[in-house]
Scaffold this active site. Structure first.
Site, PDB file in Angstrom:
ATOM      1  N   ASP A  20       0.875  -1.163   0.000  1.00  0.00           N
ATOM      2  CA  ASP A  20       0.000   0.000   0.000  1.00  0.00           C
ATOM      3  C   ASP A  20       0.923   1.227   0.000  1.00  0.00           C
ATOM      4  OD1 ASP A  20      -2.254   1.745   0.624  1.00  0.00           O
ATOM      5  OD2 ASP A  20      -1.391   1.821   2.640  1.00  0.00           O
ATOM      6  N   LEU A  21       0.395   2.391  -0.321  1.00  0.00           N
ATOM      7  CA  LEU A  21       1.273   3.574  -0.362  1.00  0.00           C
ATOM      8  C   LEU A  21       1.073   4.510   0.844  1.00  0.00           C
ATOM      9  CD1 LEU A  21       2.356   5.391  -3.550  1.00  0.00           C
ATOM     10  CD2 LEU A  21       1.900   6.694  -1.489  1.00  0.00           C
ATOM     11  N   ASP A  22      -0.094   5.178   0.932  1.00  0.00           N
ATOM     12  CA  ASP A  22      -0.307   6.156   2.013  1.00  0.00           C
ATOM     13  C   ASP A  22      -0.364   5.472   3.376  1.00  0.00           C
ATOM     14  OD1 ASP A  22      -1.451   9.007   0.710  1.00  0.00           O
ATOM     15  OD2 ASP A  22      -1.615   7.238  -0.578  1.00  0.00           O
ATOM     16  N   ASP A 198      -1.852  -0.410   5.882  1.00  0.00           N
ATOM     17  CA  ASP A 198      -2.151   0.226   7.176  1.00  0.00           C
ATOM     18  C   ASP A 198      -3.633   0.456   7.444  1.00  0.00           C
ATOM     19  OD1 ASP A 198      -2.271   2.316   5.140  1.00  0.00           O
ATOM     20  OD2 ASP A 198      -2.569   3.655   6.843  1.00  0.00           O
TER      21      ASP A 198
END
Ligand SMILES: [Mg+2]
Length: 268
Positions: A20-22, A198
């Site tokens: 995932d990124l953010d 997250d």
């Protein structure tokens, strides 16, 4: 409940990485436009990808266009908008869309409703809409109710809650489905999947990766079905650094051993 999950081990073997990124690779900022992945982390992702024959993909709620911009100068396989958009290693794009008329109605109605809630922000992603309220948390209940109204009345739509955001997306798409699609294709197929995320949207990815005997890592606090936990984005970066270093050393040993055999067979 699951607050005391262990720190993930340094992994070996044939792996397929999904990030995932953010809130995972990049710190969450007051506004999504302020988010960036540190250049050294981008370089590490590229290295990790090369060490694993390209089996590394970004799986995000952002659009693929944004994901490409955030990973410059590199270009990875991607799943954007929670899997509604996907680009495989051969650059083929797979899209899930909604009828244009429905998108136009949603755009118009959501704009009108959200204009009445100062500080909230509507983000249009083509086939999905993100209703942001990070700057105006007092509208959380109203925003959630607004999103629910549309989903309740339309069988093509589903709800995706996140951190200070709720999304209206096409039904049937998920990060789990996107990961499963990658795992059916080269160079991911046959490898052990690893997924780091997250947020609530990542739980669908954890489910698929757990089912396939993979490694699931939750970043930060909160209940999860992931097996391991890293406390922060900083910890993800440190774990990535150690992991990349270890994989590099492993590869070096294998190469040295092979070269050793080759020179031995030449000398016999
Ligand atoms: Mg996230």
């Amino acid at each position: 409940m699951a607050e005391d999950l262990p720190v993930p081990p340094l992994l070996t073997g044939n792996l397929a990485f999904f990030f995932d990124l953010d809130g995972t690779l990049a710190e969450i900022k007051p506004h999504p436009d302020q988010v960036s992945i540190p250049p050294e982390v981008r370089a590490m992702l590229k290295r990790l990808s090369e060490l694993n024959d390209g089996a590394l993909a970004l799986i995000s709620g952002r659009s693929m266009k944004e994901l490409d911009n955030l990973s410059l100068p590199f270009r990875f396989p991607l799943a954007g908008v929670h899997g509604a958009e996907r680009r495989d290693i051969s650059e083929n794009t797979h899209l899930v869309t909604l009828p244009a008329e429905l998108v136009a109605t949603l755009q118009r109605d959501l704009e009108r409703e959200m204009a009445l809630m100062p500080g909230t922000e509507l983000e249009s992603k083509g086939m999905a809409f993100a209703l942001h309220y990070r700057q105006a948390p007092e509208f959380e209940t109203r925003i959630l109710e607004l999103a629910r109204t549309y989903v309740r009345h339309n069988t093509l739509l589903a709800l995706q809650p996140g951190k200070c955001v709720v999304e209206i997306k096409p039904k049937g798409i998920s990060k789990g489905a996107a990961i499963a699609a990658f795992m059916d294709e080269a160079p991911f197929a046959g490898r052990q999947p690893v997924f780091v995320g997250d947020d609530l949207t990542d739980e669908a990815g954890f489910e698929v990766v757990n089912q396939r005997g993979g490694v699931t890592i939750k970043v930060g606090k909160g209940d999860t079905i992931a097996q391991w936990r890293l406390q922060s984005v900083r910890e993800v970066h440190l774990w990535l650094e150690k992991l990349t270093l270890q994989q590099e050393q492993e590869k070096k040993h294998i190469t040295e051993r092979r070269e050793g055999y080759e020179s031995l067979s030449r000398s016999i």
